[in-house]
Design an enzyme around this catalytic site. Structure first.
Site, PDB file in Angstrom:
ATOM      1  N   HIS A  90       0.904  -0.783  -0.251  1.00  0.00           N
ATOM      2  CA  HIS A  90       0.119  -0.202   0.350  1.00  0.00           C
ATOM      3  C   HIS A  90       0.819   1.335   0.034  1.00  0.00           C
ATOM      4  CE1 HIS A  90       0.361  -0.682   4.007  1.00  0.00           C
ATOM      5  NE2 HIS A  90       1.006   0.594   4.289  1.00  0.00           N
ATOM      6  N   GLU A 143      -3.756   3.920   2.029  1.00  0.00           N
ATOM      7  CA  GLU A 143      -3.983   4.176   3.542  1.00  0.00           C
ATOM      8  C   GLU A 143      -4.483   5.955   3.741  1.00  0.00           C
ATOM      9  OE1 GLU A 143      -1.443   2.913   6.079  1.00  0.00           O
ATOM     10  OE2 GLU A 143      -1.715   3.605   7.532  1.00  0.00           O
TER      11      GLU A 143
END
Ligand code: CO
Length: 139
Positions: free
Chosen positions: A81, A130
């Site tokens: 991520h 995120e």
């Protein structure tokens, strides 16, 4: 709302110890935090501190970990991520919903001790994003 600073890039690894060694010996990084468990997230984490950002190394605690399947598909590890800072996580959730994004789960406390959420990869060219509330006391 616009995303802010790139806080870190998350990389799933089969072994934190070996990954830390790689960043030390191959890339010459000396500033790497001591790994710590995040049982609620099912992972063990440490940060490789770089001048402009961090690499978050993530190892699953066991086979119930959310990154277990990722490592089954990517046995040597891989980019998991990308994390951007936002000023306010609740506002970010509201805004992302309003913009049609799929927010994964409720806000929870991340590895930096501030609230985070994840946005489904289908909303961002296959990249899991995120969003992390900017720490109040600098970096
Ligand atoms: Co992260």
């Amino acid at each position: 709302m616009q995303i802010g600073r790139l806080n870190h890039v998350g990389i799933a690894v089969p072994s934190l110890t070996e990954a830390i060694e790689t960043y030390r010996t191959l890339y010459g990084v000396s500033d790497i935090t001591t790994p710590f468990d995040m049982p609620a997230q099912g992972v063990k984490v440490c940060f490789v501190n770089l001048p402009n950002s961090q690499i978050e190394l993530i190892e699953p605690l066991d086979e119930t970990s959310p990154i277990w399947n990722f490592l089954q598909k990517n046995p040597k590890g891989g980019q998991h991520h990308v994390c951007f800072e936002v000023p306010d996580i609740d506002q970010a959730v509201t805004t992302m919903h309003a913009r049609g994004a799929t927010v994964l789960g409720e806000p929870r406390i991340g590895a930096h001790g501030t609230p985070i959420i994840f946005i489904h990869p289908k909303n961002s060219n296959g990249v899991l994003i995120e969003l992390m509330e900017t720490p109040k006391t600098g970096h």
